[in-house]
Design an enzyme around this catalytic site. Structure first.
Site, PDB file in Angstrom:
ATOM      1  N   HIS A   1       0.830  -1.196   0.000  1.00 42.37           N
ATOM      2  CA  HIS A   1       0.000   0.000   0.000  1.00 42.37           C
ATOM      3  C   HIS A   1       0.873   1.258   0.000  1.00 42.37           C
ATOM      4  O   HIS A   1       2.071   1.205   0.273  1.00 42.37           O
ATOM      5  CB  HIS A   1      -0.923   0.025   1.222  1.00 42.37           C
TER       6      HIS A   1
ATOM      7  N   LYS B   1      -0.814   4.898   4.559  1.00 39.54           N
ATOM      8  CA  LYS B   1      -1.742   3.985   5.225  1.00 39.54           C
ATOM      9  C   LYS B   1      -1.286   3.764   6.661  1.00 39.54           C
ATOM     10  O   LYS B   1      -0.117   3.462   6.915  1.00 39.54           O
ATOM     11  CB  LYS B   1      -1.819   2.660   4.473  1.00 39.54           C
TER      12      LYS B   1
END
Length: 266
Positions: A153, A157
């Site tokens: 990600h 995040k």
């Protein structure tokens, strides 16, 4: 017409949700909540021109005043649980894409849904392709039980591993039962080098780097072969068909649904 308020509206996912709700037939964007950009017209954020929907900071006041049907929440793990409780107290149906809630919190939400008589959908991933990846992984593990998960990600995040990785590991573990993988005598020279360990020895590896959006590989190992099932979200638009579907479906349920696949593949 389904009236929708978006929490976390000023964030990247929140802005995509604003666009999706605004252009979806049968939906009306009536409110937006965020701790940033207070008083800004959401149309300015999403490039549509003024929509006369201003960002507010107090969720409960917004829900009481606007009386929406659905709250779409893409906030942060620290506040999402409280947001859901506020929504249910106000009789508003939450659709939650924020990850980070544990089993105890989900159990409490389930009880609150029953008391309030309204539905709630919590989905670790709204991308249809990601749901298919999880479904295919649950099928593959019947034949190749040795498996590890790599999720990748963007570097903003906050939680790791991702909700999608946890959901994948949960389903894989359910399907393969008591199988235990891994070498008992294995030594990590650097703690965490082998990733986090889920039930049965399933290893989950989290990568956070700029340039990524949301990606996951489920790698199966067998005698003389490997199988990789991978999904890539190239942009946040990939989640919007699932969000719109959840907003439509939550109007017809009166309980907690965890995982969009329980609606998509019903």
């Amino acid at each position: 017409m389904i009236k929708v308020v978006v929490a976390g509206a000023a964030g990247r996912m929140g802005q995509e949700v604003l666009r999706a709700v605004h252009k979806s037939e049968g939906m009306e964007l009536v409110g937006a909540v965020d701790k940033f950009q207070e008083g800004v017209d959401v149309g300015t954020l999403i490039g549509t021109g003024e929509l006369k929907v201003l960002i507010t900071t107090n969720l409960e006041e917004t829900l009481v005043t606007l009386k929406p049907d659905v709250l779409v929440d893409f906030t942060t793990p620290e506040i999402v649980f409280n947001d859901v409780k506020i929504a249910l107290k106000c009789g508003v149906r939450p659709v939650v894409g924020t990850t980070g809630m544990g089993s105890a919190e989900l159990a409490e939400i389930k009880e609150l849904c029953v008391k309030a008589g309204v539905g709630c959908i919590v989905a670790p991933n709204f991308a249809i392709g990601a749901l298919l990846m999880i479904k295919f992984a649950a099928e593959a593990v019947k034949y190749m039980p040795h498996v590890e998960i790599i999720e990748l990600h963007h570097d903003k995040k906050l939680d790791a591993p991702s909700g999608t990785a946890i959901k994948t590991a949960e389903l894989i573990s359910q399907v393969r039962g008591d199988f235990q993988q891994g070498l008992a005598a294995e030594i990590e020279k650097i703690p965490g080098a082998r990733g986090g360990e889920f039930d049965g020895g399933i290893r989950i590896h989290s990568i956070r780097l700029p340039g990524y959006v949301a990606h996951q590989e489920v790698i199966f190992g067998g005698v003389g072969q490997t199988l990789t099932i991978r999904h890539d979200s190239i942009s946040r638009e990939s989640f919007m068909p699932g969000v719109v579907l959840a907003v439509q479906k939550v109007m017809h349920i009166n309980s907690l649904v965890y995982g969009l696949e329980n609606i998509l593949f019903e």
